[in-house]
Enzyme design. Structure first.
Site, PDB file in Angstrom:
ATOM      1  N   GLU A 446       3.168   0.653  -7.786  1.00 12.93           N
ATOM      2  CA  GLU A 446       4.188  -0.214  -7.215  1.00 12.93           C
ATOM      3  C   GLU A 446       3.533  -1.176  -6.221  1.00 12.93           C
ATOM      4  O   GLU A 446       2.894  -0.760  -5.271  1.00 12.93           O
ATOM      5  CB  GLU A 446       5.209   0.686  -6.501  1.00 12.93           C
ATOM      6  CG  GLU A 446       6.140  -0.030  -5.572  1.00 12.93           C
ATOM      7  CD  GLU A 446       6.979   0.955  -4.742  1.00 12.93           C
ATOM      8  OE1 GLU A 446       6.773   2.183  -4.850  1.00 12.93           O
ATOM      9  OE2 GLU A 446       7.841   0.470  -4.005  1.00 12.93           O
ATOM     10  N   ASP A 519       5.843   4.559  -3.791  1.00 10.83           N
ATOM     11  CA  ASP A 519       6.021   5.034  -2.422  1.00 10.83           C
ATOM     12  C   ASP A 519       6.932   6.249  -2.380  1.00 10.83           C
ATOM     13  O   ASP A 519       7.823   6.391  -3.215  1.00 10.83           O
ATOM     14  CB  ASP A 519       6.672   3.934  -1.564  1.00 10.83           C
ATOM     15  CG  ASP A 519       5.701   2.798  -1.281  1.00 10.83           C
ATOM     16  OD1 ASP A 519       4.484   3.021  -1.471  1.00 10.83           O
ATOM     17  OD2 ASP A 519       6.160   1.713  -0.892  1.00 10.83           O
ATOM     18  N   ASP A 521       9.534   6.882  -0.855  1.00 11.19           N
ATOM     19  CA  ASP A 521      10.791   6.552  -0.177  1.00 11.19           C
ATOM     20  C   ASP A 521      11.848   6.214  -1.223  1.00 11.19           C
ATOM     21  O   ASP A 521      11.606   6.332  -2.421  1.00 11.19           O
ATOM     22  CB  ASP A 521      10.586   5.399   0.810  1.00 11.19           C
ATOM     23  CG  ASP A 521      10.149   4.118   0.094  1.00 11.19           C
ATOM     24  OD1 ASP A 521      10.117   4.108  -1.163  1.00 11.19           O
ATOM     25  OD2 ASP A 521       9.831   3.139   0.778  1.00 11.19           O
ATOM     26  N   ASP A 523      13.172   3.363  -2.224  1.00  8.15           N
ATOM     27  CA  ASP A 523      12.809   2.284  -3.144  1.00  8.15           C
ATOM     28  C   ASP A 523      11.822   2.764  -4.196  1.00  8.15           C
ATOM     29  O   ASP A 523      11.945   2.464  -5.374  1.00  8.15           O
ATOM     30  CB  ASP A 523      12.145   1.143  -2.357  1.00  8.15           C
ATOM     31  CG  ASP A 523      13.153   0.059  -2.043  1.00  8.15           C
ATOM     32  OD1 ASP A 523      14.321   0.217  -2.445  1.00  8.15           O
ATOM     33  OD2 ASP A 523      12.753  -0.927  -1.383  1.00  8.15           O
TER      34      ASP A 523
END
Ligand code: 1YM
Length: 653
Positions: A446, A519, A521, A523
């Protein structure tokens, strides 16, 4: 009286079927333990593997016995608890395992069930065992692979107890330990860490997802899961009166639907039961999930074939009879399937599984049964609901027009497929030098900055890097030709080299590990969900055959003096806090971008240290479902979902 009879039946069967009772106790004992020893020597043959997946399989073997008891009509409640120390406890409220003691051998039926391979399936009151998964090996295998296992049977106003240790050795015979006024069976066990070397830690979401699925597939059984490993108890409870009807609604949650009431039909013939539920949404994708004996038959088989045949036939006939299409026209199977969500569930006393992953139902007699009930049921539904019937047919007509237009356009430009022109390597790919796919891996990363670190940090011989810019594409709202115009998707298709959809050829896959690295998280997990959805829909065999992984970047870096450790889970961080006590520095990583190339290599990419999660087809199916809901029209479930941060939960293994 009733209990008496059951005991007699079991003991007679025991005498006939089990070699155990024909010998003296010591001889039998040796034979029994040889059986269990064989399981310990080759656990993979019995439970698939000794990875995390195999570990969870132990739970399913025991739960399956409870489900069987419920399907036989004697239980309606199954409670699973993950106790402190990753001890599993499963309790049902059925009749209780038979406790009869054989006169000559002094061995109880409970002990036999727990120590003789396949004993559970062989004797019993005649009702066939419906559950029992791909392996369906029985409780004795769980016993063989446990450090210890205890069975408590509640029956005849008494509590019976037996304990086994060290891979299935009874420490004493079944004994009465008290009184009770309920009936049922409780099995508790601790998986043997010398067998499950990788991990003996259970994953709440894995257990939770499957228990919910079992509740959908077996209506009116209440299944609960409690995580008692931490002071904060986590608990889920599932019970669906509507069974697979509610399963379909669950998959379509948040979507605009064409037929508000789910179409449902069921039938029973020659010992085989079949049920089907279906509902159309306003999207373009098809989701047909089929099951046999509660096992997801990912590769389809005769039940799916029967369903598709009947669906296409009935809708065509209706559309012609009602002048929606001309008599000489017809709607193709793909047209009548657009926007369809369907569950097909059959229960078969003697299932035959075929295919690459043994998840294709091979019993040909099932085709006629399913096609029969779907033919009758759907015809009737269309006659009784002309308004909805018209909308369903119109949707198929629009799909057919779109498909024909696309085909004409393709022919006009003489392009063989939507993928023509994708042949050269994508510009952003940094390939590895080794060409043998079994040795190589590709990281889908990403963002450009993390992509940069990954390129610097990687082992350039075996690790290729493909950075993706942001979100890949809303594959939910686009018809296929649009999807193939998306640059990120084209890059992946080219890089992997294995083709898409029906044309997937694993032999051409260029990397045997496809590693999604995002990541840690919300997102990141959203992008991961998108990726899994894409792979699930367009390259399913690579997911089925276990080529897809999710990298697990650490959540924390902890430094005390010169010592640096990384924590990948909150629990690990808790342990470190306890251990280090004071005088340490903690850094919480918010994204991959915060790590330099060296750190990224050390923590997330180096095969010697990293943690990879292998994606199972069930993970991908769940991601697909979550994604579909997130992209649907309905704002409320989406908001609720994001608030609960459940995407993160689903993917936070
Ligand atoms: C928590 C796990 O194993 N429940 C359970 C198992 C059995 C019975 C009831 C049972 C079945 C029958 C008759 C029958 C089993 N019985 C056998 C065997 N829960 C759990 N509850 N009486 C009781 O099938 O006729 C194997 S499992 F072998 F005796 F049939």
């Amino acid at each position: 009286m009733a209990e008496e009879k059951i005991e007699v039946v079991d003991l007679e069967a025991l005498e006939e079927q089990s070699t155990l009772v024909d010998h003296s106790y010591t001889a039998d004992d040796i034979q029994v333990l040889e059986g269990l020893e064989a399981v310990r020597m080759r656990p993979g043959m019995y439970i698939g593997s000794t990875s995390s997946r195999g570990l969870h399989h132990l739970v399913w073997e025991i739960v399956d016995n409870g489900i069987d008891e419920a399907l036989a009509g004697f239980a309606n409640q199954i409670d699973v608890v993950i106790e402190e120390g990753d001890i599993i406890s499963v309790r049902d409220n059925g009749r209780g395992m038979p406790v009869g003691i054989h006169e000559k051998t002094g061995i109880s039926a409970v002990e036999t069930i727990m120590t003789v391979l396949h004993a559970g399936g062989k004797f019993g009151g005649g009702a066939y065992k419906v559950s029992g998964g791909l392996h369906g090996v029985g409780a004795s295998v769980v016993n063989a692979l446990s450090e210890w296992l205890e069975v408590t049977v509640f029956q005849n106003g008494k509590k019976y107890f037996i304990r086994f240790e060290n891979g299935g050795h009874a420490i004493e015979q079944l004994k009465v330990i008290g009184d009770c006024d309920e009936t049922g069976t409780l099995v508790r066990f601790k998986a043997d860490p010398t067998i499950f070397e990788e991990t003996t830690v259970y994953d709440y979401d894995t257990l939770n997802g499957r228990l919910r699925q079992l509740a959908f597939l077996n209506k009116n059984i209440c299944l609960t899961l409690t995580d008692a490993r931490t002071s904060e108890l986590k608990k889920s409870e599932y019970k669906y009166e509507g069974g697979i009807k509610q399963y379909v609604q669950y998959i379509n949650r948040g979507r605009k639907v064409i037929n508000e009431a789910v179409i449902y039909m069921e039938g029973f013939q020659d010992g085989i039961s079949a049920e089907v539920a279906l509902q159309y949404n306003d999207g373009y994708h098809t989701k047909i999930y089929s099951f046999c004996n509660n096992i997801n038959t990912h590769e389809g088989g005769f039940h799916e074939e029967g369903f598709r045949m009947a669906l296409t036939r009935v809708i065509n006939t209706y559309a012609k009879d009602n002048n929606i299409i001309k008599k000489d026209e017809s709607l193709a199977q793909d047209d009548v399937k657009e926007g369809l969500v369907a569950i097909i569930s059959v229960k078969h006393p003697n299932p035959q599984y075929e295919g690459q992953t043994k998840t294709k139902l091979g019993n040909s007699e099932v085709r006629k049964i399913v096609s029969g009930i779907v033919g009758d049921g759907l015809k009737r539904f269309l006659m009784e609901n002309p308004q909805v019937a018209k909308e369903m047919c119109n949707k198929a007509v629009v799909a057919s027009d779109a498909r024909n237009a696309a085909k004409r356009a393709r022919e006009a430009t003489r392009r063989k497929s939507a993928l023509d022109g994708i042949s050269s390597l994508p510009g952003k790919l940094t390939d590895c030098s080794v060409k043998d796919p079994s040795l190589t891996e590709i990281f889908i990363v990403e963002g450009d900055s993390a992509g940069g670190s990954a390129k610097q940090g990687r082992n350039s011989k075996t690790q290729a890097i493909l950075p993706l810019r942001g979100k890949i594409l809303n594959v939910e709202k686009a018809r296929e030709h649009k999807i193939f115009e998306n640059a990120e998707i084209r890059s992946m298709i080219t890089a992997f080299g294995c083709g898409i959809k029906e044309e997937v050829d694993i032999n051409n896959l260029k990397y045997h590990k496809i590693i999604i690295m995002t990541d840690a998280d919300v997102d990141g997990s959203h992008i991961c969900t998108l990726m899994l959805t894409f792979l699930y829909r367009f390259m399913r065999p690579i997911v089925e055959q276990g080529y897809v992984y999710i990298a697990q970047p650490p959540l924390y870096k902890v430094q005390k003096g010169k010592k640096i450790v990384y924590a990948y889970k909150e629990q690990e961080m808790d342990k470190i806090r306890e251990e280090f006590k004071e005088g340490y520095k903690v850094q919480r990583y918010k994204g991959l971008g915060e790590m330099d190339a060296e750190q990224l290599w050390e923590t997330t990419m180096d095969p010697r240290n990293r943690v990879l999660k292998r994606v199972t087809i069930d993970d991908a199916m769940e991601a697909d479902s979550v994604f579909s809901m997130l992209m649907g029209e309905d704002v409320d479930p989406r908001r609720e979902f994001i608030q609960n941060n459940a995407v993160y939960a689903t993917l936070d293994y």
